[in-house]
Each structure stands twice: as structure tokens, then as C-alpha cells.
Scaffold this motif. Structure first.
Motif, PDB file in Angstrom:
ATOM      1  N   LYS A 157     -15.400 -17.827   9.830  1.00  0.00           N
ATOM      2  CA  LYS A 157     -14.422 -17.163   9.195  1.00  0.00           C
ATOM      3  C   LYS A 157     -15.340 -16.862   8.152  1.00  0.00           C
ATOM      4  CE  LYS A 157     -11.785 -19.275   6.400  1.00  0.00           C
ATOM      5  NZ  LYS A 157     -10.680 -20.822   5.675  1.00  0.00           N
ATOM      6  N   VAL A 204     -14.573 -15.101   4.662  1.00  0.00           N
ATOM      7  CA  VAL A 204     -13.341 -14.772   3.372  1.00  0.00           C
ATOM      8  C   VAL A 204     -14.163 -14.015   1.567  1.00  0.00           C
ATOM      9  CG1 VAL A 204     -11.817 -15.668   1.152  1.00  0.00           C
ATOM     10  CG2 VAL A 204     -12.191 -16.770   3.766  1.00  0.00           C
ATOM     11  N   THR A 218     -17.798 -15.757   2.840  1.00  0.00           N
ATOM     12  CA  THR A 218     -18.278 -17.400   3.455  1.00  0.00           C
ATOM     13  C   THR A 218     -18.532 -17.327   4.730  1.00  0.00           C
ATOM     14  OG1 THR A 218     -15.735 -17.859   4.302  1.00  0.00           O
ATOM     15  CG2 THR A 218     -15.752 -17.992   2.130  1.00  0.00           C
ATOM     16  N   THR A 244     -18.437 -20.072   7.754  1.00  0.00           N
ATOM     17  CA  THR A 244     -17.781 -21.375   8.043  1.00  0.00           C
ATOM     18  C   THR A 244     -16.847 -21.032   9.453  1.00  0.00           C
ATOM     19  OG1 THR A 244     -15.328 -21.814   6.650  1.00  0.00           O
ATOM     20  CG2 THR A 244     -17.530 -22.409   5.502  1.00  0.00           C
ATOM     21  N   ALA A 292      -7.789 -17.664   4.612  1.00  0.00           N
ATOM     22  CA  ALA A 292      -8.364 -18.246   3.056  1.00  0.00           C
ATOM     23  C   ALA A 292      -7.114 -19.753   2.616  1.00  0.00           C
ATOM     24  CB  ALA A 292      -8.272 -17.555   2.743  1.00  0.00           C
ATOM     25  N   ASP A 319     -11.885 -22.195  -0.274  1.00  0.00           N
ATOM     26  CA  ASP A 319     -13.355 -20.407   0.091  1.00  0.00           C
ATOM     27  C   ASP A 319     -12.438 -19.740  -1.051  1.00  0.00           C
ATOM     28  OD1 ASP A 319     -12.976 -21.109   2.598  1.00  0.00           O
ATOM     29  OD2 ASP A 319     -11.409 -20.176   3.369  1.00  0.00           O
ATOM     30  N   TYR A 359     -15.019 -21.234  -3.962  1.00  0.00           N
ATOM     31  CA  TYR A 359     -16.598 -21.102  -3.418  1.00  0.00           C
ATOM     32  C   TYR A 359     -16.908 -19.489  -3.683  1.00  0.00           C
ATOM     33  CZ  TYR A 359     -20.412 -20.419  -0.552  1.00  0.00           C
ATOM     34  OH  TYR A 359     -22.088 -20.036  -0.170  1.00  0.00           O
ATOM     35  N   ALA A 369      -9.315 -12.281   4.993  1.00  0.00           N
ATOM     36  CA  ALA A 369      -9.724 -13.287   5.660  1.00  0.00           C
ATOM     37  C   ALA A 369     -10.330 -13.002   7.139  1.00  0.00           C
ATOM     38  CB  ALA A 369      -9.570 -15.190   6.056  1.00  0.00           C
ATOM     39  N   ASP A 384      -9.023 -25.903   5.835  1.00  0.00           N
ATOM     40  CA  ASP A 384      -8.585 -24.874   6.178  1.00  0.00           C
ATOM     41  C   ASP A 384      -7.123 -24.983   7.729  1.00  0.00           C
ATOM     42  OD1 ASP A 384     -10.253 -23.068   6.004  1.00  0.00           O
ATOM     43  OD2 ASP A 384     -11.960 -23.960   7.937  1.00  0.00           O
TER      44      ASP A 384
END
Length: 578
Positions: free
Chosen positions: A258, A260, A301, A303, A314, A318, A321, A344, A554
Motif C-alpha cells: 500500500k 498512501v 508509504t 506497507t 488510508a 498512514d 507517518y 491510497a 489498516d
């Protein structure tokens, strides 16, 4: 073979499905993302009879949710993957100069330096080598090392006491959704039969051999059998799901990662150029928005994602971060209220030994899943054309009469004549009574196909007026054109992909939904009930996305996003809608 631009409208979609049901294709491509669209062009320009089916909308998945860059990939230099970098830089040049000059353009970045000696040696050497590899590759050869004073002149918003210099270089940028849609339209203009809202439900078999697919028209509910000498699975993150239908394994597995991004107003970061920095996990980009001077796109991101593939969500984590990482560079930090839009996407990475998706391969693989069925997976947006050519090469292997790939010299619809029209933009503005800025906006979206926009306005002059609820960013003609020429079937197609209203207005396009519906209801044949359902569906989609972005992780974000039902398919379930 000469291209005859055709319109992707609801009638052409119905005709395409009917034609696919009545003849045997040379190649059936499953998936209307950038690789599927590229494969359809590749096959069609070799003189093959081609069909393309897409379950949602052209570019609805990963191909409308990228970082909007055609780039070589600095991270791959760190991995010493020089061949991938060189390949990507070659493709960047083709996009800028030949294939899509109206959609792809150079953008300058600065890599801010925190510890001048180490960073300048490390980042400068890497970017310097990158620049050398990219020399003559479509962007200015313009690597520059600059000191603290020059850095603050170019990037006044840099954090005092933190940023001590910088390295300047160029990349290429693109509105990915428009580029992907233009791939499909170009393929159709070379004779490919293209249909969105057309989901493969099973493969047709003759013994062990795949000889086509059963396709459900999600707009009518009808099932059609599409026969083909060869099928190409270009479904991205849905690759494994489609492989399971055939009952065999190719040995190729895809892991979804993923990514974002957030969208913030341009005035919230004081910089004349884009920004790039290295985080503990990946690279972080602050990218000038390719379709508007009013925004930055910040991400991404990286992940692992094992939840709903159609609607990656998202989470609050996220967003936190991204804000934390970008604020390392900024004197005036961004806050949550600065975020105008969020999106996302999922990268379809080739699964490897590492559990960290940031270490998985961005290279692609083409493998036979069964006789008559080829799978293409992995890769990156920038190298879609190479991936597509490799997939079609595999599909026609052994057929001596088939020409090699020609797509390195095939411009997309709107590319021919773009440079001359750009130079004539003041004259065009005077001739059509529109501001020069509007003409530039249209040329960057449609290229030489701007003439078709002018034809709509000439027929209905009111379409030459900006739609107020889109913050005056789009003319009524652009909304209508999304349906009459670009294959849009639902409000979400228009607001999230043909335009970017869903991520560039504070209410994510909710207030625009009614006005947009009024412009397209007639050409889509909507009655009052259908119009209302479309508006309600779009509003629910926005609410679900916003709620998902309030969730801590998530799993809770996914649960919140799945609360919105979709509009594609008779049951209107979320997993077949965008």
C-alpha cells in the motif's frame, strides 16, 4: 497502420462487447490499467485482433493512484539495479518526447542535505550517477550541487538549523489516470475492442487450453463468452485471483504494497521545486501537482496490504507517518487540517523472500499460467510499455507472421501536433474566447484532442463555462467529454479519474456531484432515480473514505471503507465498484 481517433462512449462499449462475443480474437487482455492498456496498443499496432476488458474503470486501481512520476528510481541505484534504472530512464525519454508529450513533462527536484559532507557524498554521488545515466533521456541534464544560501533561495520553507544544502535534478511527471485512459483510447483507435465494467468470471477451456473468458457486463448483467487464441492476464494486484480461476499455478505470486499520498495546498510549502528525501523505510516525495499549480502531492508509504484490493484504505497512522516525515524538512510544519485530499493505491510486487515490501522486486515477470494464458505482473508504472511488449511477445511466440512491437514510436491520442498548439496557445485563447490559462490547462489534459472540446462548446456554448462546484477548475465541456469520448460510466469515474475533483476540493467533490450529474445524465440515459443513486453512492464513498482516515490501523480503516456500497453490478456490491 494509421490511427483513426475514436470516441469511447457508452455505445462504443456496447458494440465492443457485442463484437467480442461474435468473433475469435487473437489476444484478449484482462485488466484496464497501464499495463493492460499498453498491451492492447502493442497488440493492435501489430495488426492483431484485440479485446480489452476491465472490471471497474480504466485506471481505477493502481494506475490512478501512483506518485504521478515517470522516474528511473533512485532507490534502485541503492539496490545496484542499474539495468532497471537505465530501462526506466529510456522509457521516460520516450514518454516526454514521443509517446505522450502532452501528458508528461519535466519537473525539478531538490534533495535537501542535512549533514553536508556525508549527504553530499552519498546523495550527490547517487544522483550524479543517476543524472549521467539519464543524460539525453528526456529531461534537462541539470544536476547542481548548491550551498545553504542557494537552497534557502529555492526552498525558503526549509527548516532552519536542519537543511544545509541541496542537490538539484529532474524527473518526469504525469497525471496517471489520464495517461492510462489515453492508452485505452489509443488502443481503440487502432482497432482494439475495449469495454470497462466488464468482469471476467471464468475462463473458457478446450481441454487444458484456455481459449477465452466468460465476461459479465456489470451494467446490464448479461454474460458473454469471448473467445481468443491467447489470453493475457494483466490484472495487477488481482493477478493471483485470476490465476486461481484457471486451476493451475504459474509459480508467480503477487504481494500488494500500500502506498498512501496526501494532497495539500501549494502555499503550505514555500518551495520553487519539488522535494525528495530518504526516510528509514523509503523515499518521500513532495511533488508539484501535475494537473494544477495549486497543490503538492506528498508520499508515499510502503506497507504490506492483505485486505480489500479494490478499496485500499488510508489510516490515521498512514497520514501521521507522512506528516511526520515531511515535517522533518519544513520550518512551518504541516498539520492534519492542511490535507485537502488523500488517496491510497496498491503496488503489485513480485513476492520474494523478504517480508518487507520495500525490498521486493519492482521488476516484472511474464510467465505461462496454462496453454493459451500468459500472466504479466510486477514492474512499475514507468516501464509499462516494456512490460506490455514482453507480454504480447509471449502471447504470439511461435507465430512468424506477427510484427515486433512498434509502441516506442506510437504517440497517444492528443500527442501529434501538441508542440505547435502549445506555441499557439495565445492565439487559441483569442479565437475561442477563453483565458490563456484555461487553454494551457486543456492542452495539458487533451493535447491536440482539444479540438474535440472546442466542438462540444461550439454545439453548446454553456459548456464553455467553468463548473463552480469544482472550484472552477473544469469546464462543463470537460465533464461531458469524460462520457462522450473517455469511457466514463459513473460519477466516480468522472470525479476521481477523468478529473481530480475528489482530491482537490475540501469536500472531496460532494458538492460537485449534483452539477456533474446534471451535465452527463442525458448522455448516460439516467432517469431521476439513477441520477439520485449515483449522487448518493458518491457521497457515501467520500464519507467512508474520510471515516477510514480517522481509524488507527489498516484493519479498522478497511472496515470503515467497506461501509460504502458500489454502483457497478446489479447487486451494487463494493468489490466491483471504484
Amino acid at each position: 497502420m494509421t490511427m483513426q481517433p475514436i470516441a469511447l462512449d457508452p455505445a462504443s462499449r456496447r458494440r465492443a462487447l457485442a463484437s467480442m462475443a461474435q468473433t475469435e480474437l487473437d489476444v484478449l487482455v484482462i485488466g484496464g490499467g497501464v499495463v493492460g492498456g499498453g498491451a492492447a496498443i502493442d497488440a493492435a499496432t501489430r495488426g492483431l485482433r484485440v479485446g480489452l476488458v476491465e472490471a471497474i474503470d480504466y485506471g481505477a486501481g493502481t494506475s490512478s493512484r501512483s506518485s504521478k512520476l515517470f522516474h528511473g528510481g533512485l532507490r534502485y541505484l541503492k539496490q545496484l539495479n542499474f539495468s532497471l534504472v537505465f530501462e526506466a530512464l529510456r522509457e521516460r525519454k520516450l514518454m516526454l518526447n514521443t509517446v505522450a508529450p502532452h501528458l508528461v513533462r519535466p519537473v525539478e527536484f531538490i534533495f535537501p542535505l542535512v549533514t553536508p559532507v556525508y549527504d553530499r557524498a552519498y546523495a550527490g554521488a547517487g544522483i550524479g550517477f543517476y543524472d549521467i545515466l539519464g543524460a539525453g533521456r528526456g529531461v534537462p541534464h541539470h544536476l547542481r550541487h548548491i550551498g545553504k544560501k542557494s537552497t534557502f533561495e529555492i526552498f525558503p520553507g526549509a527548516k532552519r538549523g536542519k537543511i544545509r544544502g541541496g542537490v538539484l535534478f529532474y524527473e518526469g511527471q504525469v497525471d496517471d489516470a489520464r495517461h492510462t485512459m489515453m492508452l485505452t483510447r489509443t488502443a481503440a483507435s487502432y482497432g482494439a475492442l475495449c469495454a470497462s465494467s466488464a468482469r471476467v468470471t471464468s475462463y473458457l477451456r478446450d481441454g487444458d487450453r484456455v481459449i477465452g473468458a466468460r465476461v459479465e457486463d456489470l451494467e446490464s448483467g448479461e454474460q458473454v463468452d469471448v473467445r481468443a487464441k491467447h489470453v493475457v492476464n494483466a490484472a495487477g494486484v488481482w493477478t493471483d485471483e485470476l490465476q486461481e480461476m484457471v486451476g493451475t499455478t504459474s509459480g508467480l505470486r503477487v504481494k500488494a504494497s500500500k502506498g498512501v499520498h496526501i494532497v495539500v495546498p501549494r502555499d503550505r510549502i514555500d518551495s520553487a521545486v519539488g522535494l525528495i528525501t530518504e526516510t528509514e523505510k523509503s523515499l518521500l516525495f513532495v511533488i508539484p501537482c501535475p494537473w494544477s499549480d495549486d497543490f503538492w502531492i506528498i508520499g508515499t508509504t510502503d506497507t504490506e496490504w492483505n485486505l480489500d484490493l479494490a478499496h485500499p484504505a488510508a489510516s490515521s497512522a498512514d497520514l501521521d507517518y507522512i506528516l511526520a516525515e515531511v515535517n522533518v524538512m519544513l520550518e512551518k510544519p504541516l498539520v492534519r487540517d492542511d490535507i485537502v485530499g488523500v488517496y491510497a493505491g496498491l503496488r503489485p510486487l513480485l513476492a520474494g523472500e523478504s517480508d518487507q515490501t520495500s525490498k521486493l522486486s519492482r521488476e516484472h515477470a511474464v510467465v505461462p499460467a496454462a496453454p493459451g494464458l500468459t500472466v504479466i505482473a510486477g514492474g512499475k508504472y514507468t516501464t509499462y510499455r516494456v512490460m506490455a511488449a514482453d507480454a504480447i511477445d509471449a502471447a504470439v511466440a511461435g507465430q512468424r507472421s506477427v510484427e515486433p512491437s512498434r509502441t516506442a514510436s506510437i504517440p497517444l491520442v492528443g500527442a501529434d501536433g501538441f508542440d505547435d498548439l502549445w506555441e499557439a496557445r495565445v492565439r487559441l485563447a483569442n479565437e475561442h474566447g477563453l483565458p490563456v490559462k484555461t487553454i494551457e490547462h486543456l492542452l495539458r489534459r487533451y493535447g491536440s484532442a482539444i479540438s474535440e472540446i472546442f466542438e462540444l462548446i461550439a454545439a453548446e456554448p454553456e459548456l464553455g463555462t467553468p463548473v463552480a462546484s469544482t472550484d472552477n477548475r473544469y469546464l462543463g465541456a470537460e465533464i461531458r467529454y469524460a462520457v462522450t469520448h473517455e469511457g466514463a460510466l459513473h460519477l466516480v469515474d468522472i470525479l476521481a479519474r477523468r478529473t481530480r475533483v475528489s482530491i482537490e476540493t475540501r469536500d472531496r467533490g460532494k458538492s460537485a456531484a449534483s452539477d456533474v450529474a446534471d451535465i452527463v445524465a442525458g448522455v448516460l440515459g439516467w432517469n431521476d432515480e439513477q441520477r439520485t443513486r449515483e449522487i448518493e453512492n458518491y457521497s457515501a464513498r467520500v464519507d467512508a473514505e474520510i471515516e477510514s482516515q480517522r481509524q488507527p490501523d489498516d484493519r479498522t480503516a478497511d472496515a470503515a471503507r467497506m461501509g460504502a456500497r458500489g454502483v457497478r453490478g446489479s447487486a451494487a456490491v463494493a468489490d466491483v465498484s471504484a
